[in-house]
Design a protein around this motif. Structure first.
Motif, short mmCIF file in Angstrom:
data_model
loop_
_atom_site.label_atom_id
_atom_site.label_comp_id
_atom_site.label_asym_id
_atom_site.label_seq_id
_atom_site.Cartn_x
_atom_site.Cartn_y
_atom_site.Cartn_z
N PRO A 1 4.23 -5.25 -17.09
CA PRO A 1 2.71 -4.91 -17.31
C PRO A 1 2.28 -3.41 -16.58
O PRO A 1 2.97 -3.08 -15.76
N PRO A 2 1.28 -2.95 -16.88
CA PRO A 2 0.71 -1.74 -16.45
C PRO A 2 0.26 -1.97 -15.01
O PRO A 2 0.02 -3.00 -14.48
N LEU A 3 0.34 -0.89 -14.02
CA LEU A 3 0.04 -1.01 -12.65
C LEU A 3 -1.32 -1.36 -12.37
O LEU A 3 -2.36 -0.62 -12.92
N PRO A 4 -1.63 -2.59 -11.90
CA PRO A 4 -3.20 -3.06 -11.64
C PRO A 4 -3.53 -2.29 -10.29
O PRO A 4 -2.81 -1.82 -9.41
N TRP A 5 -4.95 -2.08 -10.29
CA TRP A 5 -5.61 -1.49 -9.17
C TRP A 5 -5.34 -2.21 -7.89
O TRP A 5 -5.29 -1.52 -6.82
N SER A 6 -5.13 -3.44 -7.83
CA SER A 6 -5.00 -4.14 -6.60
C SER A 6 -3.71 -3.71 -6.03
O SER A 6 -3.63 -3.47 -4.73
N ILE A 7 -2.76 -3.45 -6.66
CA ILE A 7 -1.45 -2.77 -6.29
C ILE A 7 -1.56 -1.20 -5.95
O ILE A 7 -1.01 -0.83 -4.97
N LYS A 8 -2.25 -0.58 -7.05
CA LYS A 8 -2.18 1.02 -6.84
C LYS A 8 -3.08 1.22 -5.41
O LYS A 8 -2.64 2.26 -4.97
N ALA A 9 -4.07 0.32 -5.23
CA ALA A 9 -4.73 0.49 -3.94
C ALA A 9 -3.90 0.53 -2.73
O ALA A 9 -4.02 1.39 -1.66
N GLN A 10 -2.79 -0.06 -2.77
CA GLN A 10 -1.97 -0.19 -1.57
C GLN A 10 -1.05 1.18 -1.47
O GLN A 10 -0.41 1.43 -0.34
N LEU A 11 -0.92 1.85 -2.72
CA LEU A 11 0.16 2.80 -2.72
C LEU A 11 -0.61 4.16 -2.39
O LEU A 11 0.12 5.03 -1.65
N GLN A 12 -1.75 4.30 -2.64
CA GLN A 12 -2.52 5.60 -2.55
C GLN A 12 -2.55 5.95 -0.81
O GLN A 12 -2.78 5.32 -0.06
N GLY A 13 -2.24 7.34 -0.85
CA GLY A 13 -2.43 7.92 0.37
C GLY A 13 -1.16 7.67 1.17
O GLY A 13 -0.99 8.48 2.01
N ARG A 14 -0.44 6.52 0.63
CA ARG A 14 1.19 6.48 1.66
C ARG A 14 2.10 7.68 1.49
O ARG A 14 2.23 8.11 0.37
N PRO A 15 3.05 7.65 2.07
CA PRO A 15 4.19 8.69 2.02
C PRO A 15 4.93 8.12 1.04
O PRO A 15 4.86 6.79 0.42
N GLU B 1 -12.39 3.17 -10.16
CA GLU B 1 -11.55 1.81 -10.50
C GLU B 1 -11.19 1.14 -8.76
O GLU B 1 -11.37 0.09 -8.41
N LEU B 2 -10.86 2.16 -7.98
CA LEU B 2 -10.68 1.83 -6.69
C LEU B 2 -11.66 1.30 -5.98
O LEU B 2 -11.70 0.16 -5.03
N ARG B 3 -12.89 1.89 -6.14
CA ARG B 3 -14.34 1.35 -5.65
C ARG B 3 -14.58 0.02 -6.10
O ARG B 3 -14.91 -0.85 -5.36
N LYS B 4 -14.16 -0.37 -7.51
CA LYS B 4 -14.39 -1.82 -7.80
C LYS B 4 -13.62 -2.72 -6.94
O LYS B 4 -14.18 -3.91 -6.77
#
Length: 279
Positions: A45-59, A223-226
């Motif tokens: 399935p597509p990447l959910p924002w609950s997971i993307k939120a953990q990826l953002q900003g990291r190396p 979407e991250l804000r949500k």
């Protein structure tokens, strides 16, 4: 029992430190497109924002590990990373500035500091993007990025950042400040962390800024804000736990006044931060 009153007697901002992906450029959306293309190929399935939120900003390596553990793909992390990287080479060169970015950077290029330390406002870049990806995203936007002199661009593969100390650790922002302080004009007083304003879209990035002892603007993707509805104050304090329990003494307190949420970088409130814009 109520907590301490928010701090209101901040010194004027003398340095603005910027993240890049999802903050200055729409490149976070490009990451999503590339990732979802590969996920679809393997029936995931597509990447959910609950997971993307953990990826953002990291190396990259840290983000890749989190993503692969969630995706449970039938191929190795290395194969997934290679296939995603091939797509990024196609999509990253289409990256565009987000609303308000061009005016904000243009204004800051000639802005002055209000008060007794009146002088220019200094600017630095602190992005987790490695050099190759940075070039893919910015080569067509050289004029926009001229506000960041080459010695004040700290990238994710900068050798001065120890392994494992990317965002949400404070090192990248402390290094960005160091690049500014080491190149001040004669007679200019060294800039302190509390005189810095970090601009971030990601939650780990906000935490990095707060752990560095700096004020922070959080300007997230809608979407991250949500994803963080009702938890905004924890984000602004750097207390979401995205960095684990390491250095927790460095994070802020709820509603301490050091962080602010903005929906976009348009109509930035310069006066609130002691910044005088020309014209």
């Amino acid at each position: 029992m109520s907590g301490p009153a928010p701090k209101s007697d901040f010194p004027p901002i003398r340095a603005c430190l910027f993240d890049m992906d999802g903050l200055l450029l729409d490149s976070e959306d490009k990451y999503t497109i590339c990732t979802n293309t590969v996920l679809q190929k393997y029936g995931r399935p597509p990447l959910p924002w609950s997971i993307k939120a953990q990826l953002q900003g990291r190396p990259g390596p840290a983000a890749s590990k989190i993503l692969h553990e969630w995706a449970q793909l039938p191929v190795s992390q290395e194969v997934f990373y290679a296939e995603t990287k091939d797509l990024q080479k196609i999509h990253f060169p289409d990256s565009k500035p987000l609303p308000g970015v061009e005016k904000l950077l243009g204004d800051l290029a000639t802005a002055k500091v209000k008060g007794e330390k009146a002088g220019k406002v200094h600017i630095a870049l602190a992005t987790s993007s490695h050099e190759a990806n940075f070039k893919l995203k910015t080569s067509h936007l050289e004029e926009l990025f001229t506000v960041f002199s080459s010695d004040r661009r700290v990238l994710g593969d900068d050798q001065r950042i120890a392994e494992g100390r990317g965002k949400p650790s404070p090192d990248i922002y402390l290094l960005a400040l160091q690049t500014i302080n080491s190149s001040l004009e004669p007679g200019e007083e060294e800039i302190r962390p509390e005189e810095c304003l970090v601009f971030e879209d990601s939650v780990p990035g906000v935490e990095a800024g707060r752990r560095a002892g700096m004020r922070v603007i959080w300007c997230p993707h809608p979407e991250l804000r949500k994803e963080y509805t009702g938890k905004e104050e924890e984000v602004l304090a750097g207390r979401t736990g995205s960095g684990g329990e390491v250095d927790m003494h460095l994070v802020g307190e709820i509603k301490d006044g050091w962080g602010e949420h903005l929906d976009s970088l348009m109509d930035f409130p310069y006066a609130k931060y002691g910044i005088l814009v020309q014209g």
